[in-house]
Design a protein around this motif. Structure first.
Motif, PDB file in Angstrom:
ATOM      1  N   UNK A   1       1.006  -1.108   0.167  1.00  0.00           N
ATOM      2  CA  UNK A   1      -0.396  -0.346   0.040  1.00  0.00           C
ATOM      3  C   UNK A   1       0.939   1.395   0.001  1.00  0.00           C
ATOM      4  N   UNK A   2       0.930   2.369  -0.984  1.00  0.00           N
ATOM      5  CA  UNK A   2       1.183   3.726  -0.765  1.00  0.00           C
ATOM      6  C   UNK A   2       0.199   4.903  -1.219  1.00  0.00           C
ATOM      7  N   UNK A   3       0.267   5.481  -0.081  1.00  0.00           N
ATOM      8  CA  UNK A   3      -0.994   6.685  -0.195  1.00  0.00           C
ATOM      9  C   UNK A   3      -1.872   6.136  -0.319  1.00  0.00           C
ATOM     10  N   UNK A   4      -2.653   4.881   0.095  1.00  0.00           N
ATOM     11  CA  UNK A   4      -3.535   4.597   0.378  1.00  0.00           C
ATOM     12  C   UNK A   4      -3.819   3.936  -0.696  1.00  0.00           C
ATOM     13  N   UNK A   5      -3.417   3.419  -2.146  1.00  0.00           N
ATOM     14  CA  UNK A   5      -3.265   2.825  -2.715  1.00  0.00           C
ATOM     15  C   UNK A   5      -2.846   1.274  -3.230  1.00  0.00           C
ATOM     16  N   UNK A   6      -2.875   0.852  -3.077  1.00  0.00           N
ATOM     17  CA  UNK A   6      -2.622  -0.774  -3.010  1.00  0.00           C
ATOM     18  C   UNK A   6      -2.811  -1.072  -4.834  1.00  0.00           C
TER      19      UNK A   6
END
Length: 112
Positions: free
Chosen positions: A45-50
């Motif tokens: 998960x990066x900045x809320x995006x998976x």
């Protein structure tokens, strides 16, 4: 002679180098690599995006050794690289027909 190749987790490289030095190995080649095995990568998960990471970072270590030393070197690498978790890596050996030291022209075991 044998070419021993190990693909391991990057953070285990120092332990593997130490184990090889203790076995008297004087030279090795290390290359950054990436790939996957049974784990098929992982999800992050990066900045809320998976997103899916398909290729996992690894390190490839290559050593040429005498046939008599091959099993001890393989065992040393396996012990040093093991974490007990999935993705620890693989080690394999293949025969080497010829080795030549470029600087001196020495061939065979003298070149290792």
């Amino acid at each position: 002679m044998k070419l021993i190749t190990a693909v391991i987790k990057p953070f285990r490289l120092d332990e593997v180098k130490t184990a090889l030095q203790e076995l008297g190995i004087q030279g090795l080649t290390v290359t950054e690599a990436s790939g996957y095995g049974r784990q098929r990568g992982h999800t992050e998960v990066y900045r809320g995006a998976e997103y899916q990471v398909d290729l996992v970072p690894k390190v490839r270590v290559e050593i040429v050794v005498d046939d008599a030393d091959a099993e001890a070197v393989i065992d040393g690498i396996v012990r040093a690289a093991a974490t007990g978790k999935i993705g620890d890596g693989k080690v394999w050996a293949v025969p080497v027909e010829t080795v030549v030291r470029v600087r001196t022209g020495e061939r065979g075991p003298d070149a290792v």
